[in-house]
Design an enzyme around this catalytic site. Structure first.
Site, mmCIF file in Angstrom:
data_model
loop_
_atom_site.group_PDB
_atom_site.id
_atom_site.type_symbol
_atom_site.label_atom_id
_atom_site.label_comp_id
_atom_site.label_asym_id
_atom_site.label_seq_id
_atom_site.Cartn_x
_atom_site.Cartn_y
_atom_site.Cartn_z
ATOM 1 C CB SER A 61 -1.480 -3.827 7.677
ATOM 2 O OG SER A 61 -0.642 -4.730 7.019
ATOM 3 C CE1 TYR A 78 -5.662 -5.310 4.275
ATOM 4 C CE2 TYR A 78 -3.358 -5.306 4.320
ATOM 5 C CZ TYR A 78 -4.359 -5.574 4.889
ATOM 6 O OH TYR A 78 -4.431 -5.942 6.095
#
Length: 257
Positions: free
Chosen positions: A138, A148
């Site tokens: 990401s 994350y």
């Protein structure tokens, strides 16, 4: 054509990887928790692309079920030529507000499962001296955005190293680093999308198409769109406090909101 194993294949980027790889003539092994959705997608792809499709339901945070998928990746008589590590989840709240067991499960899925499947794939591919791996990371890997970002930073760093180390053995490894993509990801975590500017959103077909092309080109990192390439460059020069971004906003009615 070879066989591709895709995790998180029941929806979103995973389903799009399946459609594009099937259209190229690759056989598929579809992995996700939802057997019913996998079976529907498998039937669609068999009908439209005429390829062989296996369905392998598994929760990759469960050690026994992860081991079953690792075993399929390692299978010598029906080898996996392309591995797409796409399975992922998001957590709605800040680190201190999430239950620890949720954070551990989050880490197992993004890091342990990816590492286990890459280990099995690279071991098998090295013997054949060919293979391809796409690890879906990401743009958050470049940003300080909690656990994350930390998990995706591992995926990015590992993929960069693996690309350099294993290309001599004919194996192409790429970290795909998209930004916001129109999928079910944010709805599933209970996060509202209304505060995210429209220009930041990408569409899954473009993300997958660019990721697969960059993988074939041997690129260690694929960042779809100029806007997110700019974000990655800015992350090296802007003060970290400017990159943290706003708190996530729960969707009204979301669990834990």
């Amino acid at each position: 054509m070879t066989t591709a194993l895709i995790t998180g294949a029941s929806s979103g980027l995973g389903a799009e990887f399946a459609r594009q790889l099937a259209a190229q003539g690759h056989g598929l092994v579809l992995v996700a928790r939802d057997r019913e959705r996998l079976e529907r997608l498998a039937a669609e792809l068999r009908s439209q692309a005429g390829v062989e499709v296996e369905v392998l339901p598994a929760d990759l945070t469960d050690q026994d079920q992860l081991s079953a998928v690792v075993g399929r990746v390692s299978e010598p008589t029906h080898p996996i030529g392309i591995l797409v590590n796409n399975a992922g989840i998001g957590l709605l709240h800040d680190f201190d507000r999430n239950p620890l067991e949720d954070e551990v499960r989050h880490l197992r899925l993004h890091v342990e499962a990816t590492m286990s499947l890459c280990h099995a794939a690279l071991s098998a591919m090295s013997g054949r001296r060919e293979g391809r791996i796409v690890n879906v990371a990401s743009i958050a890997a470049y940003l300080p955005r909690g656990s994350y970002s930390a998990a995706k930073a591992w995926t990015l760093s590992f993929s960069r190293w693996a690309n350099l180390h294993y290309r001599r053995e004919g194996i192409l490894v790429t970290a795909l680093c998209p930004g916001f993509v129109h999928t079910e990801f944010h709805e599933r975590m209970g996060m509202t999308k209304m505060f995210i500017p429209p220009f930041l959103w990408l569409h899954a077909p473009r993300v997958v198409r660019e990721g697969l092309l960059d993988n074939l080109r041997g690129k260690a990192v694929s960042i779809p769109s100029r806007r997110y390439k700019t974000v990655a460059l800015a992350s090296h020069v802007l003060p970290r406090r400017l990159l943290v971004g706003p708190r996530r906003r729960p969707r009204r009615g979301a669990i834990g909101a």
